[in-house]
Design a protein around this motif. Structure first.
Motif, PDB file in Angstrom:
ATOM      1  N   LEU A  88       0.830  -1.203   0.000  1.00 52.88           N
ATOM      2  CA  LEU A  88       0.000   0.000   0.000  1.00 52.88           C
ATOM      3  C   LEU A  88       0.870   1.260   0.000  1.00 52.88           C
ATOM      4  CD1 LEU A  88      -2.696  -1.245   2.509  1.00 52.88           C
ATOM      5  CD2 LEU A  88      -3.155  -0.532   0.164  1.00 52.88           C
ATOM      6  N   HIS A  93      -2.761  -1.359  -5.093  1.00 60.16           N
ATOM      7  CA  HIS A  93      -3.946  -1.975  -4.513  1.00 60.16           C
ATOM      8  C   HIS A  93      -3.541  -3.371  -4.043  1.00 60.16           C
ATOM      9  CE1 HIS A  93      -6.442   1.215  -6.214  1.00 60.16           C
ATOM     10  NE2 HIS A  93      -5.766   1.058  -7.346  1.00 60.16           N
ATOM     11  N   ARG A 114      -4.312   1.679   4.068  1.00 61.22           N
ATOM     12  CA  ARG A 114      -5.321   1.766   3.002  1.00 61.22           C
ATOM     13  C   ARG A 114      -5.893   3.179   2.929  1.00 61.22           C
ATOM     14  NH1 ARG A 114     -11.027  -0.523   4.583  1.00 61.22           N
ATOM     15  NH2 ARG A 114     -10.786   1.379   5.841  1.00 61.22           N
ATOM     16  N   LYS A 119      -5.907   3.531  -1.734  1.00 63.27           N
ATOM     17  CA  LYS A 119      -5.973   2.319  -2.544  1.00 63.27           C
ATOM     18  C   LYS A 119      -6.942   1.318  -1.924  1.00 63.27           C
ATOM     19  CE  LYS A 119      -2.845   3.839  -5.369  1.00 63.27           C
ATOM     20  NZ  LYS A 119      -3.184   4.218  -6.763  1.00 63.27           N
ATOM     21  N   ALA A 121      -7.725  -2.225  -0.409  1.00 63.38           N
ATOM     22  CA  ALA A 121      -7.066  -3.354   0.239  1.00 63.38           C
ATOM     23  C   ALA A 121      -8.150  -4.277   0.764  1.00 63.38           C
ATOM     24  CB  ALA A 121      -6.172  -2.880   1.386  1.00 63.38           C
TER      25      ALA A 121
END
Length: 323
Positions: A88, A93, A114, A119, A121
């Motif tokens: 991350l 991702h 995250r 992104k 996760a």
């Protein structure tokens, strides 16, 4: 924004080779583009189904490649949090194998990473992406079995290989971390309820790893009983037993491997309605949902907060067993 995700895998795990690697490459709007492994022999089977695969000799090198959008992490359990956070922070991702963490608070650094990165996760909890589980949740919610009274779940297989990571405490092994996550999480997913108390635990261990357990729990509106084992013949089943009917999933966790996925609804008059799912690949479904969430902003069916809740139930089981 591209129209597909370029995926990389950290480590040439057997499960990645046999299931998730092909699923990533088969899924719509995704492509397996890279693998990190220092073994050319281990990379060869991946390159066979993913032509043009780029092979990196370290995890760090793959994460440093700006052309990789997302990574799948099938490493031993005790390494999941560390490499999920690193991925991350590298701007990728992340889809990481279950259990993501060995305790519920282990999810917290991944959730923070995250949120900081923006992104996606997620834990690779593939079963909730299968339509049999969507159907089961809808039937229970709609009252097809009346008031839910009891959930019974079982998942077993026989693995006595002392070198396997599931049988080694230092790699986060054990039946509950490996497959207890399925029966506990599936119960939560269908009912939308969280356990109020673990009523009883009976756990057998070998080499400091749980290999068989029977757990009972009280949820707000029903009673739960579940067995998982790594020392029994293969078996899997989940039953939702209500005042007005019984809902049974015959292949709840390994569709197409253990058998055909079916949902069977037995009404109070003993008539049975069945739904069959002979060809659905839940690994492909999982990756396609992940791709859609990243590319389109669609809600992901299994956020980290849900997966953390399952680990909280596992933590409750450990606490009860410790007395």
């Amino acid at each position: 924004m591209t129209d597909h995700l370029r995926w990389g895998i950290l480590g040439a795990a057997q499960f990645a080779q046999n299931h998730m690697g092909p699923a990533i490459h088969m899924a719509r709007r995704g492509r397996l583009a890279a693998l990190a492994t220092s073994s050319a022999d281990k990379a060869a089977p991946f390159a066979a189904f993913a032509p043009g695969l780029q092979v990196f000799d370290s995890y760090e090198a793959l994460l440093a490649d700006p052309d990789i959008d997302a990574v799948y992490i099938p490493l031993p359990n005790h390494l999941h949090v560390e490499w999920a956070v690193k991925a991350l922070e590298a701007g990728k991702h992340v889809l990481v194998e279950k259990p993501l963490a060995m305790q519920a608070d282990g999810f917290d650094p991944v959730i923070r990473a995250r949120d900081a990165s923006g992104k996606l996760a997620a834990e690779a909890y593939m079963i909730v992406h299968h339509p049999q589980w969507q159907r089961a949740r809808a039937l229970v919610s709609e009252g097809a079995i009346g008031k839910l009274v009891r959930v019974s779940a079982a998942f077993s297989f026989d693995n006595r290989d002392g070198d396997n990571i599931r049988n080694r405490p230092e790699t986060g092994g054990g039946a509950i971390p490996d497959i207890g996550v399925y029966i506990y999480g599936a119960t939560r997913f269908v009912t939308g309820e969280e356990p109020e108390a673990i009523l009883s635990t009976e756990i057998r261990r070998e080499n400091d790893v749980d290999v068989w357990s029977h757990v009972t729990a009280r949820f707000p509106s029903f009673h739960y009983t579940g067995v998982v084992s790594m020392r029994m013949a293969p078996w899997q089943e989940v039953v939702f037993h209500g005042e007005g009917g019984v809902l049974r999933l015959t292949t709840p966790f390994n569709a197409q491997v253990y058998g055909e996925a079916r949902v069977e609804l037995q009404a109070a008059d003993l008539t049975v309605t069945s739904w069959r799912f002979p060809s659905v690949n839940h690994y492909v479904q999982q990756v396609e949902n992940f791709n859609a969430s990243v590319l389109d902003g669609a809600a992901y069916p299994c956020p980290l907060e849900f997966s953390r809740g399952t680990q909280e139930m596992i933590d409750m089981v450990w606490a009860k067993d410790a007395g």
